[in-house]
Design a protein around this motif. Sequence first.
Motif, PDB file in Angstrom:
ATOM      1  N   UNK A  73    -122.802 -87.977  45.370  1.00 42.02           N
ATOM      2  CA  UNK A  73    -121.405 -87.660  45.099  1.00 42.02           C
ATOM      3  C   UNK A  73    -120.756 -88.683  44.182  1.00 42.02           C
ATOM      4  N   UNK A  74    -121.022 -89.965  44.427  1.00 42.41           N
ATOM      5  CA  UNK A  74    -120.470 -91.039  43.583  1.00 42.41           C
ATOM      6  C   UNK A  74    -120.943 -90.889  42.138  1.00 42.41           C
ATOM      7  N   UNK A  75    -122.221 -90.570  41.966  1.00 43.32           N
ATOM      8  CA  UNK A  75    -122.782 -90.429  40.625  1.00 43.32           C
ATOM      9  C   UNK A  75    -122.152 -89.253  39.879  1.00 43.32           C
ATOM     10  N   UNK A  76    -121.958 -88.139  40.583  1.00 46.08           N
ATOM     11  CA  UNK A  76    -121.334 -86.967  39.958  1.00 46.08           C
ATOM     12  C   UNK A  76    -119.889 -87.263  39.555  1.00 46.08           C
ATOM     13  N   UNK A  77    -119.193 -88.025  40.384  1.00 44.99           N
ATOM     14  CA  UNK A  77    -117.804 -88.393  40.096  1.00 44.99           C
ATOM     15  C   UNK A  77    -117.729 -89.204  38.798  1.00 44.99           C
ATOM     16  N   UNK A  78    -118.597 -90.175  38.656  1.00 45.90           N
ATOM     17  CA  UNK A  78    -118.617 -91.008  37.441  1.00 45.90           C
ATOM     18  C   UNK A  78    -119.032 -90.199  36.225  1.00 45.90           C
ATOM     19  N   UNK A  79    -120.040 -89.365  36.395  1.00 42.19           N
ATOM     20  CA  UNK A  79    -120.569 -88.582  35.275  1.00 42.19           C
ATOM     21  C   UNK A  79    -119.521 -87.613  34.728  1.00 42.19           C
ATOM     22  N   UNK A  80    -118.652 -87.094  35.597  1.00 46.21           N
ATOM     23  CA  UNK A  80    -117.642 -86.129  35.157  1.00 46.21           C
ATOM     24  C   UNK A  80    -116.759 -86.725  34.054  1.00 46.21           C
ATOM     25  N   UNK A  81    -116.265 -87.936  34.268  1.00 50.05           N
ATOM     26  CA  UNK A  81    -115.391 -88.571  33.274  1.00 50.05           C
ATOM     27  C   UNK A  81    -116.169 -88.943  32.009  1.00 50.05           C
ATOM     28  N   UNK A  82    -117.380 -89.451  32.204  1.00 45.44           N
ATOM     29  CA  UNK A  82    -118.232 -89.786  31.055  1.00 45.44           C
ATOM     30  C   UNK A  82    -118.493 -88.557  30.197  1.00 45.44           C
ATOM     31  N   UNK A  83    -118.756 -87.412  30.865  1.00 42.86           N
ATOM     32  CA  UNK A  83    -119.109 -86.193  30.148  1.00 42.86           C
ATOM     33  C   UNK A  83    -117.945 -85.694  29.293  1.00 42.86           C
ATOM     34  N   UNK A 126    -115.639 -76.657  27.184  1.00 38.87           N
ATOM     35  CA  UNK A 126    -116.814 -76.579  28.052  1.00 38.87           C
ATOM     36  C   UNK A 126    -117.151 -77.916  28.738  1.00 38.87           C
ATOM     37  N   UNK A 127    -117.058 -79.062  28.027  1.00 42.74           N
ATOM     38  CA  UNK A 127    -117.292 -80.330  28.743  1.00 42.74           C
ATOM     39  C   UNK A 127    -116.342 -80.525  29.915  1.00 42.74           C
ATOM     40  N   UNK A 128    -115.077 -80.147  29.748  1.00 36.87           N
ATOM     41  CA  UNK A 128    -114.121 -80.267  30.856  1.00 36.87           C
ATOM     42  C   UNK A 128    -114.506 -79.338  32.003  1.00 36.87           C
ATOM     43  N   UNK A 129    -114.941 -78.127  31.664  1.00 36.95           N
ATOM     44  CA  UNK A 129    -115.359 -77.170  32.695  1.00 36.95           C
ATOM     45  C   UNK A 129    -116.556 -77.703  33.477  1.00 36.95           C
ATOM     46  N   UNK A 130    -117.519 -78.278  32.764  1.00 39.08           N
ATOM     47  CA  UNK A 130    -118.697 -78.858  33.434  1.00 39.08           C
ATOM     48  C   UNK A 130    -118.286 -80.025  34.335  1.00 39.08           C
ATOM     49  N   UNK A 131    -117.335 -80.817  33.856  1.00 37.39           N
ATOM     50  CA  UNK A 131    -116.849 -81.953  34.656  1.00 37.39           C
ATOM     51  C   UNK A 131    -116.210 -81.469  35.951  1.00 37.39           C
ATOM     52  N   UNK A 132    -115.460 -80.366  35.869  1.00 33.92           N
ATOM     53  CA  UNK A 132    -114.841 -79.806  37.084  1.00 33.92           C
ATOM     54  C   UNK A 132    -115.918 -79.395  38.095  1.00 33.92           C
ATOM     55  N   UNK A 133    -117.008 -78.829  37.611  1.00 34.93           N
ATOM     56  CA  UNK A 133    -118.104 -78.423  38.507  1.00 34.93           C
ATOM     57  C   UNK A 133    -118.771 -79.641  39.141  1.00 34.93           C
ATOM     58  N   UNK A 142    -117.547 -88.173  26.294  1.00 37.57           N
ATOM     59  CA  UNK A 142    -118.665 -88.191  25.353  1.00 37.57           C
ATOM     60  C   UNK A 142    -118.875 -86.866  24.636  1.00 37.57           C
ATOM     61  N   UNK A 143    -118.691 -85.750  25.356  1.00 39.91           N
ATOM     62  CA  UNK A 143    -119.113 -84.459  24.827  1.00 39.91           C
ATOM     63  C   UNK A 143    -117.995 -83.595  24.237  1.00 39.91           C
ATOM     64  N   UNK A 144    -116.744 -83.954  24.439  1.00 36.84           N
ATOM     65  CA  UNK A 144    -115.661 -83.139  23.889  1.00 36.84           C
ATOM     66  C   UNK A 144    -115.553 -83.385  22.390  1.00 36.84           C
ATOM     67  N   UNK A 145    -115.783 -82.344  21.607  1.00 40.47           N
ATOM     68  CA  UNK A 145    -115.784 -82.455  20.144  1.00 40.47           C
ATOM     69  C   UNK A 145    -114.681 -81.573  19.554  1.00 40.47           C
ATOM     70  N   UNK A 146    -114.100 -82.027  18.465  1.00 39.70           N
ATOM     71  CA  UNK A 146    -113.141 -81.217  17.730  1.00 39.70           C
ATOM     72  C   UNK A 146    -111.813 -81.018  18.424  1.00 39.70           C
ATOM     73  N   UNK A 147    -111.495 -81.878  19.383  1.00 31.63           N
ATOM     74  CA  UNK A 147    -110.224 -81.817  20.114  1.00 31.63           C
ATOM     75  C   UNK A 147    -109.486 -83.129  19.886  1.00 31.63           C
ATOM     76  N   UNK A 148    -108.195 -83.086  19.564  1.00 31.08           N
ATOM     77  CA  UNK A 148    -107.451 -84.332  19.349  1.00 31.08           C
ATOM     78  C   UNK A 148    -107.565 -85.280  20.539  1.00 31.08           C
ATOM     79  N   UNK A 149    -107.674 -86.568  20.243  1.00 35.58           N
ATOM     80  CA  UNK A 149    -107.921 -87.577  21.280  1.00 35.58           C
ATOM     81  C   UNK A 149    -106.836 -87.582  22.344  1.00 35.58           C
ATOM     82  N   UNK A 150    -105.571 -87.318  21.961  1.00 38.25           N
ATOM     83  CA  UNK A 150    -104.495 -87.364  22.948  1.00 38.25           C
ATOM     84  C   UNK A 150    -104.650 -86.256  23.986  1.00 38.25           C
ATOM     85  N   UNK A 151    -105.209 -85.122  23.587  1.00 41.35           N
ATOM     86  CA  UNK A 151    -105.454 -84.032  24.543  1.00 41.35           C
ATOM     87  C   UNK A 151    -106.588 -84.402  25.502  1.00 41.35           C
ATOM     88  N   UNK A 152    -107.612 -85.031  24.965  1.00 40.67           N
ATOM     89  CA  UNK A 152    -108.745 -85.438  25.807  1.00 40.67           C
ATOM     90  C   UNK A 152    -108.277 -86.453  26.849  1.00 40.67           C
TER      91      UNK A 152
END
Length: 230
Positions: A48-58, A1-8, A61-71
């Motif tokens: 637009x610049x702020x959304x671009x930065x926030x996508x990677x941060x999100x 879900x964090x990746x999906x939100x980042x895409x949006x 920061x928010x991806x849980x329970x996924x191996x770091x190499x996949x993130x």
Amino acid sequence: MPSACAMEMIHTMSLIHDDLPCMDNDDLRRGQPTNHKKFGEDVAVLAGDALLSLAFEHIARETKGVPADRVVRVINELGRTIGSRGMVGGQIMDLQSEGNKTVGLDVLKYIHLHKTGILLECAVVSGAIVGGASDEDIETLRGYARSIGLLFQVVDDILDVTKSSEDLGKTAGKDLISDKATYPKLMGLEGARLYADELYREACERLSKFDQAKAAPLLALAKYISSRQN
């Protein structure tokens, strides 16, 4: 879900910037005044610049329970998607092609695979990466995503010349006014419709190797893109 939100976030950023006067210069998006029309060009660029930065941060920061190499792999995929080999490259080619009578189907396909389709590709591939898919399955899904990415744009071009601004929620006939190469312009309206059908079948065939119950959401997405009216 964090990746999906980042895409949006990235998608919204691209629309805000794409609508700017120096780009596609549009006043209407999703039935509402575009960001720069409501808040000014300065705010639109910064939003637009702020959304671009926030996508990677999100994602980080928010991806849980996924191996770091996949993130990390997803972050890399998203970075490649946005940059000069992706959306930016497609947008530059699109701007340079306005009014160019020599633009053919190969260039048009490049533009749409990069400007539009590559974000759909990133969304599909990132889901596969996070889910632990094999490299072979990831590449199969990448092929599916490229088919629906092109399909989206072919249908978009068809709707641009067959629907009203009220139907679309954005300015209809904009490509014609800008003298852009489109699929109906290069292939004819009926030819573009036949190409859309071909891309839809191609996308479905790409998913034939998977359990069809598990593939159902992706099959439904392809169907939606092929039959959408706005």
